[in-house]
Design a protein around this motif. Sequence first.
Motif, PDB file in Angstrom:
ATOM      1  N   THR A 137      23.953 -33.270 -35.491  1.00 31.20           N
ATOM      2  CA  THR A 137      23.190 -34.305 -36.190  1.00 31.20           C
ATOM      3  C   THR A 137      21.941 -34.696 -35.411  1.00 31.20           C
ATOM      4  O   THR A 137      20.854 -34.852 -35.994  1.00 31.20           O
ATOM      5  CB  THR A 137      24.067 -35.546 -36.424  1.00 31.20           C
ATOM      6  OG1 THR A 137      25.205 -35.175 -37.202  1.00 31.20           O
ATOM      7  CG2 THR A 137      23.281 -36.631 -37.148  1.00 31.20           C
ATOM      8  N   GLU A 138      22.073 -34.858 -34.083  1.00 34.22           N
ATOM      9  CA  GLU A 138      20.953 -35.322 -33.270  1.00 34.22           C
ATOM     10  C   GLU A 138      20.235 -34.185 -32.567  1.00 34.22           C
ATOM     11  O   GLU A 138      19.328 -34.422 -31.769  1.00 34.22           O
ATOM     12  CB  GLU A 138      21.452 -36.356 -32.253  1.00 34.22           C
ATOM     13  CG  GLU A 138      22.042 -37.590 -32.901  1.00 34.22           C
ATOM     14  CD  GLU A 138      22.352 -38.699 -31.903  1.00 34.22           C
ATOM     15  OE1 GLU A 138      22.084 -38.514 -30.697  1.00 34.22           O
ATOM     16  OE2 GLU A 138      22.862 -39.741 -32.340  1.00 34.22           O
ATOM     17  N   ARG A 139      20.612 -32.945 -32.881  1.00 34.24           N
ATOM     18  CA  ARG A 139      20.008 -31.761 -32.278  1.00 34.24           C
ATOM     19  C   ARG A 139      20.004 -31.860 -30.747  1.00 34.24           C
ATOM     20  O   ARG A 139      18.982 -31.689 -30.081  1.00 34.24           O
ATOM     21  CB  ARG A 139      18.592 -31.547 -32.815  1.00 34.24           C
ATOM     22  CG  ARG A 139      18.581 -30.932 -34.226  1.00 34.24           C
ATOM     23  CD  ARG A 139      19.297 -29.589 -34.186  1.00 34.24           C
ATOM     24  NE  ARG A 139      19.221 -28.808 -35.409  1.00 34.24           N
ATOM     25  CZ  ARG A 139      20.229 -28.658 -36.268  1.00 34.24           C
ATOM     26  NH1 ARG A 139      21.373 -29.300 -36.066  1.00 34.24           N
ATOM     27  NH2 ARG A 139      20.110 -27.880 -37.320  1.00 34.24           N
ATOM     28  N   ARG A 140      21.207 -32.118 -30.217  1.00 34.34           N
ATOM     29  CA  ARG A 140      21.414 -32.147 -28.778  1.00 34.34           C
ATOM     30  C   ARG A 140      22.112 -30.854 -28.350  1.00 34.34           C
ATOM     31  O   ARG A 140      22.967 -30.341 -29.073  1.00 34.34           O
ATOM     32  CB  ARG A 140      22.282 -33.343 -28.375  1.00 34.34           C
ATOM     33  CG  ARG A 140      21.629 -34.690 -28.620  1.00 34.34           C
ATOM     34  CD  ARG A 140      22.555 -35.829 -28.239  1.00 34.34           C
ATOM     35  NE  ARG A 140      21.924 -37.123 -28.454  1.00 34.34           N
ATOM     36  CZ  ARG A 140      21.182 -37.755 -27.545  1.00 34.34           C
ATOM     37  NH1 ARG A 140      21.010 -37.213 -26.345  1.00 34.34           N
ATOM     38  NH2 ARG A 140      20.626 -38.920 -27.820  1.00 34.34           N
ATOM     39  N   VAL A 141      21.770 -30.359 -27.180  1.00 34.50           N
ATOM     40  CA  VAL A 141      22.466 -29.206 -26.614  1.00 34.50           C
ATOM     41  C   VAL A 141      23.796 -29.696 -26.048  1.00 34.50           C
ATOM     42  O   VAL A 141      23.822 -30.606 -25.208  1.00 34.50           O
ATOM     43  CB  VAL A 141      21.634 -28.542 -25.495  1.00 34.50           C
ATOM     44  CG1 VAL A 141      22.367 -27.328 -24.940  1.00 34.50           C
ATOM     45  CG2 VAL A 141      20.260 -28.147 -26.002  1.00 34.50           C
ATOM     46  N   ARG A 185      30.209 -23.592 -36.139  1.00 28.90           N
ATOM     47  CA  ARG A 185      29.296 -24.584 -36.699  1.00 28.90           C
ATOM     48  C   ARG A 185      28.478 -25.321 -35.642  1.00 28.90           C
ATOM     49  O   ARG A 185      27.599 -26.122 -35.987  1.00 28.90           O
ATOM     50  CB  ARG A 185      30.056 -25.584 -37.562  1.00 28.90           C
ATOM     51  CG  ARG A 185      31.006 -26.498 -36.832  1.00 28.90           C
ATOM     52  CD  ARG A 185      31.800 -27.336 -37.839  1.00 28.90           C
ATOM     53  NE  ARG A 185      32.601 -28.356 -37.190  1.00 28.90           N
ATOM     54  CZ  ARG A 185      32.157 -29.578 -36.913  1.00 28.90           C
ATOM     55  NH1 ARG A 185      30.932 -29.918 -37.243  1.00 28.90           N
ATOM     56  NH2 ARG A 185      32.937 -30.463 -36.334  1.00 28.90           N
ATOM     57  N   LEU A 186      28.719 -25.046 -34.365  1.00 31.49           N
ATOM     58  CA  LEU A 186      27.916 -25.660 -33.306  1.00 31.49           C
ATOM     59  C   LEU A 186      26.529 -25.040 -33.297  1.00 31.49           C
ATOM     60  O   LEU A 186      26.378 -23.828 -33.150  1.00 31.49           O
ATOM     61  CB  LEU A 186      28.588 -25.451 -31.943  1.00 31.49           C
ATOM     62  CG  LEU A 186      27.775 -25.918 -30.725  1.00 31.49           C
ATOM     63  CD1 LEU A 186      27.574 -27.426 -30.761  1.00 31.49           C
ATOM     64  CD2 LEU A 186      28.470 -25.497 -29.429  1.00 31.49           C
ATOM     65  N   TRP A 187      25.514 -25.864 -33.392  1.00 32.59           N
ATOM     66  CA  TRP A 187      24.153 -25.327 -33.518  1.00 32.59           C
ATOM     67  C   TRP A 187      23.657 -24.753 -32.195  1.00 32.59           C
ATOM     68  O   TRP A 187      22.990 -23.719 -32.170  1.00 32.59           O
ATOM     69  CB  TRP A 187      23.193 -26.404 -34.047  1.00 32.59           C
ATOM     70  CG  TRP A 187      22.587 -27.261 -32.981  1.00 32.59           C
ATOM     71  CD1 TRP A 187      23.205 -28.244 -32.280  1.00 32.59           C
ATOM     72  CD2 TRP A 187      21.247 -27.196 -32.491  1.00 32.59           C
ATOM     73  NE1 TRP A 187      22.337 -28.816 -31.372  1.00 32.59           N
ATOM     74  CE2 TRP A 187      21.124 -28.183 -31.485  1.00 32.59           C
ATOM     75  CE3 TRP A 187      20.133 -26.412 -32.803  1.00 32.59           C
ATOM     76  CZ2 TRP A 187      19.933 -28.403 -30.794  1.00 32.59           C
ATOM     77  CZ3 TRP A 187      18.946 -26.632 -32.105  1.00 32.59           C
ATOM     78  CH2 TRP A 187      18.853 -27.621 -31.113  1.00 32.59           C
ATOM     79  N   LEU A 188      23.997 -25.403 -31.050  1.00 30.50           N
ATOM     80  CA  LEU A 188      23.539 -24.891 -29.758  1.00 30.50           C
ATOM     81  C   LEU A 188      24.350 -25.540 -28.638  1.00 30.50           C
ATOM     82  O   LEU A 188      24.578 -26.756 -28.644  1.00 30.50           O
ATOM     83  CB  LEU A 188      22.048 -25.181 -29.554  1.00 30.50           C
ATOM     84  CG  LEU A 188      21.390 -24.547 -28.333  1.00 30.50           C
ATOM     85  CD1 LEU A 188      21.518 -23.024 -28.380  1.00 30.50           C
ATOM     86  CD2 LEU A 188      19.924 -24.937 -28.246  1.00 30.50           C
ATOM     87  N   GLY A 189      24.777 -24.743 -27.685  1.00 35.44           N
ATOM     88  CA  GLY A 189      25.542 -25.259 -26.549  1.00 35.44           C
ATOM     89  C   GLY A 189      25.297 -24.410 -25.322  1.00 35.44           C
ATOM     90  O   GLY A 189      24.589 -23.399 -25.371  1.00 35.44           O
TER      91      GLY A 189
END
Length: 252
Positions: free
Chosen positions: A140-144, A157-161
């Motif tokens: 939601t907050e585009r946090r790594v 579904r994790l956008w970036l890690g």
Amino acid sequence: MTLTLRFAPELRFFLAPRHRGGVVRLDHDDTAGIGHVVQSLGVPLTEVGTLRVCGPEPDGPGGGNPGPTEREVGAEYRARPGDVVDIAPPQLPQPLPVSPTRFVLDVHLGTLARRLRLVGVDTAYPDDFADDRLIDLANTERRVLLTRDRALLFRRRLWLGAHVRADDPDDQLTEVLARFDPPLDPWTRCPACNGDLVGVAKAEVTDELMAGTRATYDTYSRCGPCGQVYWPGAHHRRLLHIVDRARRAVAR
């Protein structure tokens, strides 16, 4: 067919001990993409920079095969007979699709969260969140999402890690800063809640201070969201060392 994968030294940490020589050969039926194969061997795609294939190009419109070539492919690429796949880590610093760089950390990285906030990096640390809520916040907050839990990084579904490898918090800070190169603004965030710090006059906080603190220090700041008051106390020299080390990490 037999598929050959060659992992860069930086990624062999994730492989099973029997594969840590870096070259893995396995039977492959070409129904799964290369990304799926890489993850099945224990390497999250968050830790992969490029996938390069050395092998025959697909036949052109005129038929025939031009011979082996090397090319970059996506995670969905399906290997062909004769392919050799080179798996490399992300380039450093790692480019990100958003700016500024913001992080959310899992429950195991509390000390790292405080250090990132100390150097002015926007860092969420909801230490009571379950995994799904962490991922929701990251998305939601585009946090790594920074984590020591590899299983989180396999969530589709994790956008970036990113996986934090170091054990020592000081080394963790250096690792994260070297990888993502976020802009630093030390002494501007509350280590406790991540809120913005604002300088305040001593007279505004006198009633909240112990007598020894009032007599010794004249410079104060307050966190807007949580109200915590800060000053350069006895531990300031140790914090200066952390800040100096952080600045060196992003200056490389």
